[in-house]
Scaffold this active site. Structure first.
Site, mmCIF file in Angstrom:
data_model
loop_
_atom_site.group_PDB
_atom_site.id
_atom_site.type_symbol
_atom_site.label_atom_id
_atom_site.label_comp_id
_atom_site.label_asym_id
_atom_site.label_seq_id
_atom_site.Cartn_x
_atom_site.Cartn_y
_atom_site.Cartn_z
ATOM 1 N N GLU A 1 4.366 -26.653 21.091
ATOM 2 C CA GLU A 1 3.453 -26.143 22.199
ATOM 3 C C GLU A 1 3.001 -24.602 21.687
ATOM 4 O OE1 GLU A 1 1.801 -27.221 24.641
ATOM 5 O OE2 GLU A 1 2.727 -29.365 24.312
ATOM 6 N N LEU B 1 4.617 -28.816 14.238
ATOM 7 C CA LEU B 1 3.949 -28.088 15.241
ATOM 8 C C LEU B 1 4.586 -28.241 16.561
ATOM 9 C CD1 LEU B 1 0.076 -29.161 14.729
ATOM 10 C CD2 LEU B 1 1.750 -27.245 13.573
ATOM 11 N N HIS C 1 2.290 -23.605 18.843
ATOM 12 C CA HIS C 1 0.924 -23.745 17.726
ATOM 13 C C HIS C 1 -0.362 -24.492 18.577
ATOM 14 C CE1 HIS C 1 4.520 -24.380 14.731
ATOM 15 N NE2 HIS C 1 3.739 -23.524 14.251
ATOM 16 N N SER D 1 9.823 -23.117 18.817
ATOM 17 C CA SER D 1 9.896 -22.684 17.279
ATOM 18 C C SER D 1 10.247 -24.033 16.682
ATOM 19 C CB SER D 1 11.081 -21.782 17.220
ATOM 20 O OG SER D 1 11.341 -21.615 15.783
ATOM 21 N N LYS E 1 4.806 -14.419 19.771
ATOM 22 C CA LYS E 1 6.234 -14.885 19.160
ATOM 23 C C LYS E 1 6.881 -14.013 18.133
ATOM 24 C CE LYS E 1 9.960 -17.787 18.214
ATOM 25 N NZ LYS E 1 9.901 -17.569 16.736
HETATM 26 P P1 AMP Z 1 4.764 -20.888 12.180
HETATM 27 O O1 AMP Z 1 4.212 -22.479 12.058
HETATM 28 O O2 AMP Z 1 6.036 -20.693 12.697
HETATM 29 O O3 AMP Z 1 4.490 -19.810 10.765
HETATM 30 O O4 AMP Z 1 3.812 -20.192 13.152
HETATM 31 C C1 AMP Z 1 2.429 -20.446 13.060
HETATM 32 C C2 AMP Z 1 1.908 -19.403 14.077
HETATM 33 O O5 AMP Z 1 2.213 -19.864 15.538
HETATM 34 C C3 AMP Z 1 2.292 -18.130 14.093
HETATM 35 O O6 AMP Z 1 1.209 -17.063 14.336
HETATM 36 C C4 AMP Z 1 3.303 -17.991 15.183
HETATM 37 O O7 AMP Z 1 3.372 -16.595 15.825
HETATM 38 C C5 AMP Z 1 2.798 -18.695 16.193
HETATM 39 N N1 AMP Z 1 3.826 -19.280 16.996
HETATM 40 C C6 AMP Z 1 5.136 -19.748 16.778
HETATM 41 N N2 AMP Z 1 5.889 -19.927 17.629
HETATM 42 C C7 AMP Z 1 5.230 -19.615 18.845
HETATM 43 C C8 AMP Z 1 5.311 -19.905 20.261
HETATM 44 N N3 AMP Z 1 6.328 -19.933 20.866
HETATM 45 N N4 AMP Z 1 4.346 -19.229 20.991
HETATM 46 C C9 AMP Z 1 3.281 -18.740 20.656
HETATM 47 N N5 AMP Z 1 2.763 -18.662 19.423
HETATM 48 C C10 AMP Z 1 3.984 -18.966 18.265
#
Ligand code: AMP
Length: 259
Positions: A33, A31, A35, A183, A147
């Site tokens: 910011e 996780l 998330h 990310s 994102k």
């Molecule tokens: P992930 O764990 O990478 O699959 O991301 C989970 C959720 O968090 C997804 O809906 C992503 O689009 C969102 N997310 C990831 N990075 C960001 C970011 N920098 N800003 C906003 N939402 C994000």
């Protein structure tokens, strides 16, 4: 906060909480910011906040990429608790993909361009796992990040096409201080690679595909997968690059852009 690892366990926990809105925030953990902003958004709008924590093998196109994906469940659970999450759903792989699993959901056209073209099968993996999470949690609202603009568009299509009674919430991209979109993969970058990776947000900030491609072509140590305008809601200038062994995506919304 409770952590459930099985579908029946999570369903039992949710059974007594259906009197008010349930929000789901799907994540693959590690996780940051970005998330946390989704979790806070869900916390503000929902009585019950469920965060899923599952590194979905079906959306990875290479075993190396899956193997390199960062994991730190203990830290994730602490951050989730601090963000006010009520329930974490952290299933084992066999819980989501039981032996003999062979049912897939595919958002055909939208899932085969841009990211889908460079990562064949990626959005099939995403759509399938998200639909499965939707049927397990039955949330009123689901939270995704801008994102991953194409992922949000794929989920919007999935919800419309299958008439799911779920409100999609897409929250703005959170960026680190230097401008790089937060990310989980950023932890894989060396300091020198991170400096090179900044070419992506700088290029996209031009809001002009030709100018963005030119800036990236002039950047050392950056391989461009694509920089394209995408007619999503909202329209975006989206890009994907590789820096060393790490692949990064980003986009800027182009509200009001006449194009
Ligand atoms: P992930 O764990 O990478 O699959 O991301 C989970 C959720 O968090 C997804 O809906 C992503 O689009 C969102 N997310 C990831 N990075 C960001 C970011 N920098 N800003 C906003 N939402 C994000």
């Amino acid at each position: 906060m409770k952590t459930e690892r099985t579908i029946p366990g999570l369903r039992a926990e949710l059974a007594g909480r259906r009197s008010g809105p349930i929000g789901l925030v799907p994540t693959m953990g590690s996780l940051h910011e970005g998330h946390l902003s989704l979790l806070r958004g869900a916390r503000e709008e929902c009585d019950t906040v469920v965060m899923s924590l599952f590194v979905n093998p079906a959306q990875f196109t290479s075993a190396t990429d899956l193997g390199a994906y960062p994991h730190d469940e203990e830290r994730d659970l602490e951050l989730a608790a601090a963000a006010g999450v009520d329930l974490v759903f952290a299933p084992a792989e066999e819980e989501m993909y039981p032996p003999g699993f062979q049912t897939w959901v595919e958002v055909t056209d939208l899932g085969s361009v841009l990211e889908g073209e460079h990562r064949p099968g990626h959005f099939r993996g995403v759509a399938t796992i998200v639909l499965k999470l939707f049927t397990i949690v039955r949330p009123d609202r689901a939270y995704f990040g801008q994102k991953d603009a194409q992922q949000a568009e794929v989920i919007r299509r999935l919800i419309r096409d299958l008439a799911l009674e779920i409100e999609l919430r897409v929250l703005p991209t959170v960026r680190d201080r230097d401008g790089l979109a937060s990310s989980s993969r950023n932890t894989l970058l060396t300091p020198a690679e991170r400096e090179r990776a900044l070419a992506l947000p700088r290029a996209l900030a031009t809001r002009d595909p030709a100018a963005a491609r030119k800036l990236l072509a002039e950047s050392n140590g950056v391989v461009v997968d694509y920089v394209e305008l995408a007619d999503f809601d909202p329209p975006v200038l989206a890009g994907a690059i590789r820096v060393g062994t790490t692949r990064l995506i980003d986009n800027v919304p182009l509200e009001g852009d006449p194009r």
